[in-house]
Scaffold this active site. Structure first.
Site, short mmCIF file in Angstrom:
data_model
loop_
_atom_site.label_atom_id
_atom_site.label_comp_id
_atom_site.label_asym_id
_atom_site.label_seq_id
_atom_site.Cartn_x
_atom_site.Cartn_y
_atom_site.Cartn_z
N LYS A 173 28.73 -6.15 -77.41
CA LYS A 173 29.91 -6.48 -76.61
C LYS A 173 31.16 -5.89 -77.23
O LYS A 173 31.99 -5.28 -76.56
CB LYS A 173 30.06 -8.00 -76.50
CG LYS A 173 31.30 -8.42 -75.71
CD LYS A 173 31.86 -9.76 -76.16
CE LYS A 173 32.65 -9.66 -77.44
NZ LYS A 173 33.38 -10.89 -77.80
N CYS A 243 35.51 -21.18 -63.91
CA CYS A 243 34.06 -21.32 -64.07
C CYS A 243 33.74 -21.68 -65.52
O CYS A 243 33.12 -20.91 -66.26
CB CYS A 243 33.36 -20.03 -63.64
SG CYS A 243 31.60 -20.25 -63.29
N CYS A 250 34.53 -26.28 -59.65
CA CYS A 250 34.01 -25.73 -58.39
C CYS A 250 34.92 -26.05 -57.21
O CYS A 250 35.05 -25.24 -56.29
CB CYS A 250 32.60 -26.26 -58.12
SG CYS A 250 31.39 -25.73 -59.34
N CYS A 253 37.45 -23.42 -56.76
CA CYS A 253 36.95 -22.04 -56.72
C CYS A 253 36.83 -21.53 -55.30
O CYS A 253 36.24 -22.20 -54.44
CB CYS A 253 35.59 -21.98 -57.43
SG CYS A 253 34.89 -20.31 -57.46
N CYS A 259 28.60 -19.64 -53.68
CA CYS A 259 28.09 -19.60 -55.05
C CYS A 259 26.79 -20.39 -55.13
O CYS A 259 26.77 -21.59 -54.80
CB CYS A 259 29.12 -20.19 -56.01
SG CYS A 259 28.48 -20.36 -57.70
#
Length: 265
Positions: A173, A243, A250, A253, A259
């Site tokens: 990463k 998230c 949620c 969102c 989702c």
């Protein structure tokens, strides 16, 4: 039947030839009968991505204000900037952006270069970077990596992922982000815990992945390359604000209706 001669009625060789051509077409090698299958991609991903862009439009997540791309001295020579990017990435592992940013600021006040870090003893370096996560290990990695950069790369950082991951304390990463930020080159997707978690929740991977590196490979199989650089920044901020790892928001969102994980969480 296999023993018939070319002149015998039935011409088995021709039929065999026709079969082989049909197989070639099926595999996409011929010009023919069945069009090639479209590559796999997740349901609703474009809509989900667009909504995440909307949610990230204010650019006010910790990663926006204190992420690695904000931690280096933009007025320093290019080689010094690249070194500072790599150091910020090494400090950022298992550490909140706010803590990494503060540690980088303390380092920069002392003149953050390859030579200044080589001259610094481990105790002093530890006092400056504390309380970043695993700071004792990072002191050792930073000293080892900085010595390698001086000896092998003339004080600069490597310009390939393959060489970057060979450095002590540098994982995939970090290597991909170093390529993005320090070299402005996209060699792959930088996948941290946020990108890994959200990709699995949205089912942006064909099957569930256990490790960020698995997720990177899975995403690179289908995600258009022109989105590779943006996806880390988008999903990290989204993961920091909405998230969340535990108790995701949620209800706030925009993707709640499309989702796959929204109802379960």
């Amino acid at each position: 039947a296999g023993s018939q001669t070319p002149g015998t009625p039935g011409v088995p060789r021709q039929s065999r030839r026709r079969k082989s051509l049909a197989i070639a077409y099926e595999q996409g090698q011929g010009g023919g009968a069945e069009p090639p299958q479209a590559p796999w991609e997740p349901r609703h991903w474009r809509e989900q991505l667009e909504r995440i862009r909307d949610m990230r439009s204010s650019r006010d997540a910790p990663v926006d204000e204190m992420g690695v791309q904000k931690c280096y001295d933009s007025s320093a020579p290019p080689q010094v900037r690249r070194y500072q990017v790599l150091l910020a990435l090494m400090l950022s592992s298992q550490t909140k952006d706010q803590v990494t940013s503060a540690a980088m600021l303390r380092l920069r006040r002392r003149g953050l270069t390859v030579d200044s870090v080589l001259q610094m003893d481990e105790e002093t370096l530890g006092q400056i970077i504390y309380p970043v996560g695993f700071w004792r290990n990072k002191v050792k990695y930073i000293k080892q990596t900085t010595a390698i950069l001086k000896q092998k790369y003339g004080g600069d950082i490597p310009s390939t992922v393959e060489e970057l991951v060979q450095l002590p304390g540098v994982g995939p990463k970090m290597a991909h982000l170093a390529m993005h930020i320090a070299w402005d080159s996209v060699a792959g997707i930088a996948v941290d815990t946020h990108v890994h978690r959200i990709s699995n929740r949205l089912k942006w991977v064909k099957k569930e992945t256990k490790y960020p590196e698995e997720t990177r490979v899975a995403l690179e199989e289908w995600l258009p390359r022109d989105l590779w650089k943006e996806i880390n920044w988008l999903l990290v901020g989204f993961g920091q604000q909405t998230c969340l790892p535990v108790n995701p928001r949620c209800s706030q969102c925009l993707n709640q209706d499309i989702c796959p994980a929204a109802k379960r969480l």
